[in-house]
Write a protein that holds these residues in place. Structure first.
Motif, PDB file in Angstrom:
ATOM      1  N   ILE A  54       0.805  -1.260  -0.046  1.00 20.73           N
ATOM      2  CA  ILE A  54       0.019  -0.056  -0.062  1.00 20.73           C
ATOM      3  C   ILE A  54       0.852   1.165  -0.063  1.00 20.73           C
ATOM      4  N   GLY A  55       0.253   2.056  -0.885  1.00 30.13           N
ATOM      5  CA  GLY A  55       1.154   3.448  -0.837  1.00 30.13           C
ATOM      6  C   GLY A  55       2.397   3.701  -1.736  1.00 30.13           C
ATOM      7  N   LEU A  56       2.964   2.612  -2.044  1.00 25.37           N
ATOM      8  CA  LEU A  56       4.397   2.551  -2.677  1.00 25.37           C
ATOM      9  C   LEU A  56       4.212   2.746  -4.046  1.00 25.37           C
ATOM     10  N   ILE A  57       5.334   3.295  -4.660  1.00 25.43           N
ATOM     11  CA  ILE A  57       5.219   3.759  -6.125  1.00 25.43           C
ATOM     12  C   ILE A  57       5.590   2.218  -6.937  1.00 25.43           C
ATOM     13  N   HIS A  58       4.987   2.058  -7.794  1.00 22.72           N
ATOM     14  CA  HIS A  58       5.140   0.946  -8.390  1.00 22.72           C
ATOM     15  C   HIS A  58       4.731   0.814 -10.024  1.00 22.72           C
ATOM     16  N   PHE A  59       5.350   0.023 -10.806  1.00 18.78           N
ATOM     17  CA  PHE A  59       4.742  -0.132 -12.271  1.00 18.78           C
ATOM     18  C   PHE A  59       4.925  -1.463 -12.650  1.00 18.78           C
ATOM     19  N   GLN A  60       4.296  -1.569 -14.123  1.00 15.48           N
ATOM     20  CA  GLN A  60       4.088  -2.842 -14.535  1.00 15.48           C
ATOM     21  C   GLN A  60       4.387  -2.537 -16.079  1.00 15.48           C
ATOM     22  N   PHE A  61       5.633  -3.331 -16.769  1.00 19.08           N
ATOM     23  CA  PHE A  61       5.990  -3.045 -18.275  1.00 19.08           C
ATOM     24  C   PHE A  61       5.990  -4.502 -18.521  1.00 19.08           C
TER      25      PHE A  61
END
Length: 221
Positions: free
Chosen positions: A154-161
């Motif tokens: 929760i709340g943490l910066i993340h990405f999917q590529f």
């Protein structure tokens, strides 16, 4: 004296227990400004509840997640979110769902969910995913294939590529009926009204022309 010490210990533990259980509920929107006149209030922390006598099976039903989202955009991805606004029966249940479609090399850009942890399940494609912790900003990253699962706290910066040459598909469960989303680049360079360029120049150590270019690029249509 031993009896007195025992009673004192029990009393302290009881007080600690009451403090632990007396926390505020997690917010379900960005803010909820207090108002004394309830007749002028328009929101509660969540949604107002429907009369149980009026509830039907359709209140717990959503159709359409079999339909691919349109990935013909700059980032090559599309998120179809099923939250409490789409499925009324989710109210107070603390959960929502999303379908994520990716074009080849499509990206769900760095973002955060301020009110929810995300559990990401790969159905098709090969994904480079990751999240960054709070300071000192350690990156946790992994390549995922079909059937793999990854959790974004929760709340943490993340990405999917999607790093494959074929389209990608994933589903995500989120631990809030309204997890919210803040896409970092859009929030920083596309806010309304815009952030003072001097702030961004100083914060990102960028030339003024670069900041102005980015603000134009991310300005909402």
């Amino acid at each position: 004296m031993k009896g007195v010490s025992f009673l004192a210990t029990v009393a302290i533990l009881a007080m600690a227990s009451s403090f632990v259980s007396a926390y505020d509920p997690s917010p379900l929107q960005d803010f909820c400004v207090a108002i004394n006149d309830i007749k002028s209030g328009v929101f509660v922390n969540g949604k107002f509840c429907k009369d149980p006598a009026m509830v039907s099976a359709n209140d717990f039903f959503f159709s359409g997640l079999n339909i691919p989202g349109n990935t013909g955009n700059k980032v090559g991805s599309n998120v179809t979110l099923v939250n409490v606004d789409k499925l009324a029966g989710l109210n107070t249940l603390g959960i929502s769902l999303a379908r994520l479609d990716f074009a080849s090399y499509g990206l769900n850009p760095p973002h955060t969910h301020p009110r929810g942890t995300e559990l990401f399940v790969v159905i098709e494609g090969t994904f480079l995913v990751g999240f960054v912790t709070s300071n000192p900003n350690k990156l946790f990253t992994k390549v995922l294939n079909k059937g793999d699962v990854f959790v974004f706290p929760i709340g943490l910066i993340h990405f999917q590529f999607n790093i494959g040459e074929t389209v990608g598909l994933a589903f995500a469960g989120l631990s809030s009926q309204n997890p919210g989303v803040i896409t970092i680049a859009n929030a920083v360079f596309g806010s309304v009204p815009p952030i003072n360029p001097d702030v961004l120049i100083k914060a990102f150590q960028l030339d003024k022309n670069v900041v102005e270019y980015l603000q134009k690029a991310f300005a909402p249509n």
